[in-house]
Motif scaffolding. Sequence first.
Motif, PDB file in Angstrom:
ATOM      1  N   HIS A  69      24.592   4.741  39.799  1.00  0.00           N
ATOM      2  CA  HIS A  69      24.063   5.275  40.760  1.00  0.00           C
ATOM      3  C   HIS A  69      22.816   5.379  41.181  1.00  0.00           C
ATOM      4  CE1 HIS A  69      28.137   4.102  40.573  1.00  0.00           C
ATOM      5  NE2 HIS A  69      28.323   5.338  40.011  1.00  0.00           N
ATOM      6  N   ASP A  70      21.586   5.590  40.595  1.00  0.00           N
ATOM      7  CA  ASP A  70      20.260   5.702  40.890  1.00  0.00           C
ATOM      8  C   ASP A  70      19.996   5.439  42.194  1.00  0.00           C
ATOM      9  OD1 ASP A  70      17.363   6.490  40.822  1.00  0.00           O
ATOM     10  OD2 ASP A  70      18.640   7.404  39.144  1.00  0.00           O
ATOM     11  N   ALA A  71      19.637   6.077  43.631  1.00  0.00           N
ATOM     12  CA  ALA A  71      19.423   6.173  44.980  1.00  0.00           C
ATOM     13  C   ALA A  71      17.622   4.851  44.874  1.00  0.00           C
ATOM     14  CB  ALA A  71      19.390   6.982  45.851  1.00  0.00           C
ATOM     15  N   ALA A  72      16.652   5.874  44.112  1.00  0.00           N
ATOM     16  CA  ALA A  72      15.450   5.749  43.774  1.00  0.00           C
ATOM     17  C   ALA A  72      15.471   4.741  43.541  1.00  0.00           C
ATOM     18  CB  ALA A  72      14.353   6.896  43.388  1.00  0.00           C
ATOM     19  N   GLN A  73      15.647   4.409  41.972  1.00  0.00           N
ATOM     20  CA  GLN A  73      16.130   3.224  41.688  1.00  0.00           C
ATOM     21  C   GLN A  73      15.830   1.717  42.749  1.00  0.00           C
ATOM     22  OE1 GLN A  73      18.330   2.162  37.860  1.00  0.00           O
ATOM     23  NE2 GLN A  73      16.403   1.541  37.252  1.00  0.00           N
TER      24      GLN A  73
END
Length: 253
Positions: free
Chosen positions: A237-241
Amino acid sequence: MKMHVLNGGRLRMKSRIYVPDAERDETIELPVAAHLFRHPSGNVLFDTGCHPSVETDAEARWGSLARVMNYIGQPEVNVVSGLAEIGLQPDDIDLVVNSHFHPDHCGCNGFFRKASFICHEAELASAKATDAAAQGYLAAEWDHPMPIETVTGSRDIFGDNRLVTIPLPGHTPGMMGMCAALEKTGDVLLVSDAVSLRRNLDRDEVPRNAWNADDLVNSYEEVRRIEQAGAMVICGHDAAQWQNLRKGVDAYE
């Protein structure tokens, strides 16, 4: 073999669940992903994202979980619509691999009526336990008439070492990742909620929603081992990735 990254929705949650030093009222937005593999032997989905109905009434689908996981996804953006954009219908999916049975990872399972399903033995047992609902397992999301095969360790999906499940317990008892060997991109390790945010792995942070902290830290070590061997790790759930991943028709090969 191609890998397509599909949009499975978006959530807003309290940051402190994932970030230990976050302010009490701070929130974090969490993209939800699914991954389609177009393998010569069949079309495989790793996770299925959120059910479309949560867009309009998440509480009707998720009950009290909807107050913890606030659904904020774009209208009509889900795994089924994402498949349609690349020319596939649910009946074109041969196999679904569920990393685990929380609602944001298996919400669209019921659409894949011609598929077989794979999950970890411990995950199915947890989903069937008497306290399952309190642990975030909702039968409407995972309990369908399609066949479910359970595994206890790694599973080479087609016997060619190109799609291999990896046990990564800790977030849940039967959490699984999957390693994909792509010809041009190289190895890709999908870790789902074994590593929700990249910072959790980098700092050995254990999110508050982890089932077992020791198991999760051990799974971090396994993820690092595979990454150090050259794999690209895609977090749950990593928004930047997520912002930097190719999506939809723009496949990894």
